[in-house]
Write a protein that holds these residues in place. Structure first.
Motif, short mmCIF file in Angstrom:
data_model
loop_
_atom_site.label_atom_id
_atom_site.label_comp_id
_atom_site.label_asym_id
_atom_site.label_seq_id
_atom_site.Cartn_x
_atom_site.Cartn_y
_atom_site.Cartn_z
N ALA A 80 32.67 14.63 31.90
CA ALA A 80 32.56 14.93 33.33
C ALA A 80 33.08 16.33 33.61
N PHE A 81 32.54 16.94 34.62
CA PHE A 81 33.06 18.22 35.11
C PHE A 81 32.65 18.36 36.57
N ASN A 82 33.29 19.30 37.24
CA ASN A 82 32.91 19.57 38.62
C ASN A 82 32.99 21.05 38.91
N LEU A 83 32.16 21.47 39.82
CA LEU A 83 32.12 22.84 40.29
C LEU A 83 32.46 22.85 41.77
N THR A 84 33.30 23.79 42.16
CA THR A 84 33.72 23.90 43.56
C THR A 84 33.26 25.22 44.13
N CYS A 85 32.50 25.13 45.19
CA CYS A 85 31.95 26.31 45.85
C CYS A 85 32.62 26.43 47.22
N GLU A 86 33.17 27.61 47.51
CA GLU A 86 33.90 27.80 48.76
C GLU A 86 33.31 28.98 49.53
N SER A 87 33.35 28.84 50.86
CA SER A 87 32.85 29.88 51.75
C SER A 87 33.87 30.12 52.85
N ASP A 88 33.95 31.38 53.30
CA ASP A 88 34.85 31.66 54.42
C ASP A 88 34.23 31.32 55.75
N VAL A 89 32.95 30.96 55.76
CA VAL A 89 32.27 30.53 56.98
C VAL A 89 32.13 29.01 56.94
N SER A 90 32.80 28.34 57.87
CA SER A 90 32.82 26.87 57.84
C SER A 90 31.65 26.24 58.59
N ASN A 91 31.07 26.98 59.52
CA ASN A 91 30.02 26.38 60.34
C ASN A 91 28.65 26.61 59.71
N TYR A 92 28.48 26.10 58.50
CA TYR A 92 27.22 26.27 57.80
C TYR A 92 26.22 25.20 58.22
N ASP A 93 24.95 25.47 57.96
CA ASP A 93 23.90 24.49 58.25
C ASP A 93 23.63 23.59 57.07
N SER A 94 23.61 24.15 55.90
CA SER A 94 23.31 23.37 54.70
C SER A 94 23.88 24.07 53.48
N ILE A 95 24.01 23.27 52.42
CA ILE A 95 24.46 23.79 51.13
C ILE A 95 23.48 23.29 50.09
N GLN A 103 29.63 16.59 47.25
CA GLN A 103 30.52 16.23 48.36
C GLN A 103 30.82 17.50 49.14
N ASN A 104 30.38 17.53 50.39
CA ASN A 104 30.58 18.72 51.22
C ASN A 104 31.64 18.46 52.26
N SER A 105 32.35 19.52 52.61
CA SER A 105 33.32 19.45 53.70
C SER A 105 33.28 20.77 54.45
N ARG A 106 33.81 20.77 55.65
CA ARG A 106 33.74 21.96 56.50
C ARG A 106 35.06 22.69 56.61
N PHE A 107 36.14 21.98 56.59
CA PHE A 107 37.44 22.63 56.81
C PHE A 107 38.37 22.30 55.65
N PRO A 108 38.42 23.15 54.64
CA PRO A 108 37.67 24.40 54.51
C PRO A 108 36.24 24.12 54.08
N ALA A 109 35.41 25.16 54.18
CA ALA A 109 33.99 25.01 53.84
C ALA A 109 33.85 24.99 52.32
N THR A 110 33.71 23.80 51.79
CA THR A 110 33.61 23.65 50.34
C THR A 110 32.49 22.69 50.00
N SER A 111 31.96 22.84 48.83
CA SER A 111 30.99 21.91 48.27
C SER A 111 31.38 21.67 46.82
N VAL A 112 31.57 20.40 46.49
CA VAL A 112 31.99 20.04 45.14
C VAL A 112 30.85 19.28 44.47
N LEU A 113 30.37 19.83 43.39
CA LEU A 113 29.35 19.18 42.58
C LEU A 113 30.04 18.49 41.42
N THR A 114 29.95 17.17 41.39
CA THR A 114 30.61 16.38 40.35
C THR A 114 29.56 15.78 39.43
#
Length: 1354
Positions: A504-519, A539-550
């Protein structure tokens, strides 16, 4: 010629024009006198002169010219013509010097002639070429004596003395010279109307017309500017004459005066009615509207003005009279010569558009004058047209900062009074510069990056432009500006840059803009780019704006460059990282041989692990046995790489179990272990079976992989189990998968773990259906293959599928294949496993329907042989019920109804899908006594509904002979998550051939019904209800009797404690019976009881029945104590404390512990009745175990009592003694059996399977009547109670003789109620109030002991 000195009533007005050569203040009197004298010779005139300067030049330019009005009064009218002739013949100009002033008279004209007409009035007329000035035009009233001659001047009444103004040279501005006024007039002739007056060609019509026009022309000719009077027609109502008068502007009085003189010129036979003159004037009203351009919201002023006086003014909108209100205000101004009315409409709307009419009315008894004017106004909405509606602005874009947007708002026309304003509203307060040009207002934004931080990207600021017309109308328009910011994106990995397959592994993508439309996530490998379409992986979240691909289990599909993109509107910001997936065999793909085997000590056993030969990786492989590592040999066997090691166990211990496995390590040092190989050590002399398969003792099992030497395709999933029997290995169970099924299972495992599972799902389902169809005959008899297909369906059901008809068809057809009638035996084997495959299959279909993604906003209906699917997509227009009807090939029906109110609670674009099964219901486990008597229906809603959701289903019965329907759903959590039928939240309503189920939740529903056993149930129910009713009444009587005789029967400790126990037994049993009969009656009537009420009822029934048993135990222990511990005496307080702790404390602890343990798991009560659960939680043991223990102890105490009764008579006994002993024993058993609860012992017989019905009836009868037995044997049979009842009601002293007592019993009432019942509660708690109870010492003699025992039983 008469002297002109005396003239005073006839006037001649002269217009004299003279020039002078002097200053402007010279005296003209000498000049005037000179003119008169010269003109008339020696006659002296007394003249009254009125000077008016007509044209006076004030410049210093000689000569100056003056016009002078001179009035000449005459007493004799015969002088008028000579004077006019004289003045006409004068030779002019005439020069003279008066008072040293040089003057020249250039012209003398007669303008106005007035003749006397009555007292103080004269009739004045203008000479040819002269006319009355317009200022006095409305005051001209025709003289009463009017001549018909049209060439004679009209005279007008003037009041004397007359000081002018006089007639003036006729010009365009003179009276009657202006715009013609058309007056529509009418008058009534009081004569009968004849039809010939309708015909303009008839003689009568012509005569009437001629006579009337002659009279009208004569009467109205003196109106200012008169042109003509024309008759336009006649109408009935007597005879109404419509005529038209064209003249100059005439006042009401002028027209009225002219009307008066009409009869003078008309024959009396016409019978003209002077009071019926009506005049309508439509072109003499000045009607203005302000403003000219009218918009909604304006305040509009409508002004009507006439050159006449009238204060009777009416306004009309179309034909409706306008009254003063909040919206309408009226103002009227009447001056000497004019009338003015103003109608003000406040906040006008488009509904106020249309025709408006103002009407001025003047009337008297002879005439009605109406001025009318009409104007049509149009009210327009004030539309603002912005140059932009919604725009997006990138704050940190250099181009945008240098060339910022221009916002503008315009209307469709130019208004001089138009003004504009701008307002800014939003979290990002970027302002600008406003300007105004013609019909537009503009706003130039000043973009500043510092005002647009990353966390506010996507914020909408509203710019509102407001335009005002200046008359009240205003309109605003919003322009929404979305401020965006190009995001800064970073990506990090839980690993360095490589990972092994299966890890297993995961990648974490972070953005300084939290009000995104899609990832979005993409994997680029070479020229191939694929989108990661896996909802469970991201798994996406807004605060902070992150997307984790597991990635739970990496495969080669996950190798490549990962691109993470945050999208907001048109902006896309990305980051990337490269991950290399290193080959490593997956655990399930490592083939081990053997799987389980027996090995003798010191003998070699070959251990083998094989993997696919397709790999290019060179692995380091070791065998691990009991933590010891060994290096195997490697060889290639057709399509496999096999690693073999011959293991020998040196430390022998019979029955010892060893585990071994092989470990694969790749080049990056990551490893995977195979499944364990189980090695069972045996002694060599015990070997019974020994061949190429392996070695084993008699009865031993051997598990081998599914590898056949004649199989060119290699090995498949599964295993074979052999058993050593009669010195040879015999195949006991074959769980090998067919090669196509094995390959499909492997493909499914790869599919669910692939990044593009959704895209590949349609092809896989098509392949699955095709292969299952081909292997139908072999699958029917193979539980292993059937179970593998269910596992495949369960895996792929988690992948969201497009609601395409072919995709749904392929999935449902696969289910169709495996629920065919030919698979019944295989399903029976599968349902015995730890995980029920039938429950897993049902869950798979539910998940599949739940994850369906609508195509074109629809869910297509799909049908197979045994399954049908229908559904809808909830939209904003979904305003009807959800109703779906299904019919199977067996003509069984079921329909689903969800009300509109429930549907409106769902989120937009959610789906409701129903699936009907005609065969799946029969393979789900059930009770032997119940049958699935209808179709099975599943309804799923994609919205996350945590609250109740009402659904109604109507099932057609399959077997009409089955009774007692239960609406059930399949509860996947029951039986340790193996699943089972549950009735929670569902209420059945039975019809003749249908059952209506109303449920408050969603899942898979059906109906369970049983064979008709109603007669048995009814008979035993009658016993229960009647017996309990008798018991309740008996217990009430028992409590009353105990309260009445309490002080008489509690005179010693033993008797006191006995009655305390009996009273508490009766009270507890009474409460328990009442709860029981109430809940039982509700359940029997099939009424739905609240779960909360059911919990409370079960708790109290459990508690008070336990209290009954523990008080019975207390009574038994007191009896045992008084029989066995003869010489020991315990205080009453101690006995009472022990009894209450035992009677109420222990039951309370047991009842509370039971509910605390089982209620959180929702298995405290049964699903069908309000009683302790047995099937799920075994909560019933909390009642059964204490009850049976107490029954056993009390049975032992009863035996002790019997032995004690028999002990004094051991030896030779007479028949009488034997009969007495038997009587004593029988009486003791009769009393102790209900008091000690021995009748509950029959309950053991009822729990035995297939026990005779007689035991059930006997158990119900004895325990339902327990209250009656307590009353009879515990209370009424007690001699002391009998005596106490008699003593309370006897009028004489109680006799000690038995005969008297007997006779007294016959005549005295037994149940007198004189004792206060309020003492019952104290007696229940064991309090004696003011009565003092003494305890005697126990006797040591056996006879005394016996008598005490007997007394206790009494």
């Amino acid at each position: 010629m008469p002297s002109l000195i005396t003239a005073g009533f006839h006037c001649l007005f002269l217009l004299v024009t003279a020039c002078r050569q002097t200053s402007q203040d010279s005296n003209f009197d000498p000049f005037i006198q000179y003119v008169i004298d010269s003109a008339l010779g020696e006659e002296s005139f007394q003249s009254e002169m009125q000077r008016q300067k007509r044209n006076m030049l004030t410049f210093d330019l000689p000569p100056l010219e003056y016009t002078v009005d001179i009035e000449v009064s005459l007493t004799d009218s015969s002088f008028l013509e000579p004077i006019k002739e004289y003045l006409k013949n004068l030779t002019l100009p005439v020069s003279t010097n008066i008072s040293n002033v040089e003057m020249t008279v250039s012209e003398i004209n007669v303008t106005t002639v007035c003749l006397p007409s009555g007292e103080n009035n004269s009739c004045c007329s203008c000479e040819n070429g002269y006319a009355w000035p317009s200022a006095v035009c409305s005051d001209l009233i025709t003289c009463p004596s009017v001549s018909l001659a049209p060439d004679l001047p009209c005279g007008y009444m003037k009041e004397m003395p007359f000081y002018g103004p006089y007639c003036e040279p006729q010009t365009e501005d003179s009276c009657g010279m202006g715009e013609l006024m058309v007056m529509n007039m009418s008058v009534r002739l009081d004569i009968d109307f004849h039809d010939h007056l309708r015909n303009s060609s008839s003689e009568s019509y012509k005569k009437y017309k001629a006579d009337l026009e002659k009279a009208f022309n004569a009467s109205y000719r003196c109106l200012p500017g008169f042109v003509s009077a024309t008759v336009t027609g006649f109408r009935p109502g007597s005879v109404f004459v419509n005529y038209e008068v064209k003249a100059g502007a005439a006042s009401f009085d002028q027209i009225a005066n002219a009307n008066k003189i009409v009869p003078q010129f008309l024959d009396a036979s016409y019978q003209l009615n002077q009071a019926t003159f009506t005049t309508e004037i439509t072109n003499q009203t000045n009607f203005t509207v302000s403003p000219v351009d009218i918009f909604e919201g304006d305040t509009v002023r409508l002004i009507c003005e006439i050159n006449s006086t009238s204060d009777n003014i009416t306004w009309y909108h179309f034909d409706q009279i306008i009254s003063t209100s909040f919206w309408y205000s009226m103002e009227t101004k009447v001056s000497k010569r004019t009338s003015r009315s103003i109608l003000e409409i406040i906040n006008i709307t488009t509904q106020d558009s249309g025709s408006y009419r103002c009407t001025f009315t003047n009337s008297n008894q002879f005439h009605t004058l109406i001025y009318k004017a009409t104007k049509t106004i149009a009210v327009s909405p004030l539309y603002i047209t912005p140059n932009l509606n919604d725009i997006d602005v990138t704050c940190n874009s250099p181009e945008m900062q240098t060339n910022s947007p221009l916002l503008s708002c315009c209307i469709d026309r130019h208004l001089a009074s138009l003004t504009g304003d701008w307002k800014v509203n939003g979290a990002i307060n970027i302002t600008g510069d406003s300007s105004f040009s013609e019909n537009c207002t503009e706003y130039k934004l000043n973009i500043n990056e510092s005002l647009c931080p990353p966390e506010k990207s996507g914020t909408v600021t509203t710019y509102t432009c407001e335009l005002q017309t200046g008359h009240g109308a205003r309109c605003s328009q919003n322009i929404r500006v979305t401020y965006l910011r190009t995001a800064h994106v970073t990506i990090s990995s839980s690993i360095n840059s490589s990972v092994s397959e299966g890890y297993a592994f995961n990648l974490t993508c972070e953005s300084d803009v939290s009000n995104y439309d899609s990832i979005s996530w993409k994997i680029q490998s070479g020229n191939n780019t694929k989108t990661v379409d896996c909802d469970k992986c991201i798994q996406n979240s807004r605060f902070p704006a992150t997307s984790v691909l597991t990635v739970k289990s990496a495969t080669q599909d996950w190798s490549g460059t990962y691109i993470c993109t945050f999208s907001q509107k048109y902006l896309e910001s990305s980051a990337n990282v490269t991950i290399e997936v290193i080959s490593l065999p997956l655990k399930q793909n490592i083939l081990i041989d053997p799987i389980a085997v027996s090995i003798p000590c010191t003998a070699q056993q070959a251990l083998e692990c094989c993997i696919s030969a397709n790999t290019m990786e060179d692995y380091t492989v070791t065998f691990v046995v009991q933590q010891n590592e060994f290096q195997p040999g490697k060889n290639k066997n057709e399509k496999l790489f096999c690693y073999t090691y011959n293991y020998t166990e040196t430390e022998c211990s019979e029955g010892k179990e060893l585990t071994a496995y092989c470990k694969f390590i790749n080049r990056v040092g990551q490893e995977v272990n195979s499944e364990s190989i189980r090695l069972h050590l045996i002694h060599g002399e015990e070997v019974s079976c020994s061949d190429s398969l392996g070695i084993g003792t008699e009865g031993a099992t051997l598990i081998k992989p599914c590898c056949a030497s004649n199989n060119p395709d290699g090995c498949t999933r599964g295993n074979k189990t052999y058993k050593c029997s009669n010195k040879s290995w015999k195949l006991e169970r074959n769980d090998c998968l067919f090669l196509p099924i094995s390959n499909l299972l492997t493909s499914a495992e790869s599919l669910v773990n692939s990044p593009d599972a959704r895209a590949n799902l349609p092809n896989y389902l098509a392949e699955l259906k095709e292969n299952i169809g081909k292997e139908q005959n072999t699958i029917n008899t193979s539980p292993a293959n059937l179970g593998a297909i269910v596992t495949i369906l369960d895996m792929v059901s988690s992948i969201p599928a497009d609601a395409d008809e072919l995709i749904i068809q392929n999935f449902l057809s696969t289910v169709d294949f495996i629920v065919a009638d030919s698979t019944t035996e295989a399903w029976e084997d599968l349902n015995k496993e730890e995980t029920r495959k039938s429950s897993l299959l049902l869950r798979s279909v539910e998940n599949f329907s739940l994850h369906l993604q609508p195509v074109n906003n629809t869910i297509p209906p799909v049908s197979t042989n045994t399954i049908q699917l229908q559904g809808i997509v909830v939209t904003e227009y979904s305003n009807t019920d959800y109703y779906k009807n299904f019919c199977s090939t067996e003509n069984l029906t079921v329909n689903v109804l969800i009300g509109e109110t429930e549907i409106q609670t769902l989120t937009q674009n959610s789906t409701i899908v129903s699936v009907m099964y005609s065969k799946l219901g029969r393979i789900l486990p059930r009770n032997e006594s119940e049958y699935v008597n209808g179709l099975l229906i599943t309804t799923t809603v994609s919205s996350n509904k945590s609250q109740k959701f009402d659904v109604n289903m109507t099932f057609a019965k399959k077997n009409l002979s089955l009774k007692m329907p239960r609406c059930v759903f399949w509860n996947f959590t029951l039986d340790k998550h193996r699943g089972g039928w549950d009735t929670y939240g569902c209420t059945p309503t039975e019809a003749e051939d249908k059952v209506i189920c109303s449920c408050n939740h969603l899942t898979s529903f059906s109906i369970l019904m049983s064979p008709d056993k109603s007669s048995q149930v009814i008979f035993e129910d009658y016993i229960t209800y009647i017996g309990l009713s008798i018991s309740i009444l008996s217990l009430v009587a028992c409590i009353i009797i105990e309260s009445l005789v309490w002080k008489y029967v509690t005179n010693n400790t033993t008797s006191y404690m006995r009655h305390v126990c009996i009273l508490n037994i009766a009270t507890s049993l009474l409460i328990a019976d009442i709860w029981f009969i109430v809940t039982a009656s509700i359940n029997d009537q099939k009424q739905q009881m609240s779960r909360g009420i059911c919990f409370v009822a079960t708790f109290f029934i459990h508690l008070f029945y336990l209290c009954v048993f523990f008080w019975m135990l207390s009574l038994g222990l007191i009896l045992f104590y008084r029989l066995v511990f003869i010489l020991h005496n315990t205080s009453k307080t101690t006995q009472k404390a022990v009894a209450f702790c035992l009677g109420y404390g222990c039951p309370f602890v047991i009842a509370v512990t039971t509910i605390a343990v089982t209620l959180p798991r929702n298995n405290y009560t049964r699903k069908d009745v309000c009683w302790l659960n047995w099937k799920d939680s075994k909560a019933l043991l909390a009642f059964v175990i204490p009850a049976l223990i107490i029954v056993a102890m009390n049975l032992f105490i009863t035996a002790v009592v019997i032995i004690k009764i028999l002990r004094p008579t051991i030896g030779d006994r007479s028949n009488r003694q034997e009969r007495n002993s038997l009587f004593q024993i029988g009486k003791s058993v009769a009393i102790l059996t209900p008091l000690l609860g021995l009748t509950w012992g029959f309950g053991l017989a009822t729990v035995i399977k297939n026990s005779h019905r007689a035991f059930h009836i006997l158990f119900a009868l004895l325990n339902a009547l327990q209250g009656l037995f307590i009353l009879v044997f515990g209370t009424l049979w007690d001699k002391k109670i009998q005596e106490a009842l008699l003593k309370r009601n006897s009028m004489s002293k109680w006799s000690s003789q038995q005969t008297k007592s007997t006779s007294l019993i016959l005549v005295t009432p037994m149940l007198a109620m004189s004792y206060p019942f309020s003492r019952t509660f104290n007696n229940l708690c064991g309090k004696t109030g003011k009565y003092r109870v003494s305890s005697s010492e126990p006797s040591s003699s056996s006879s005394e002991n016996t008598s005490k025992s007997y007394s206790l039983l009494n």
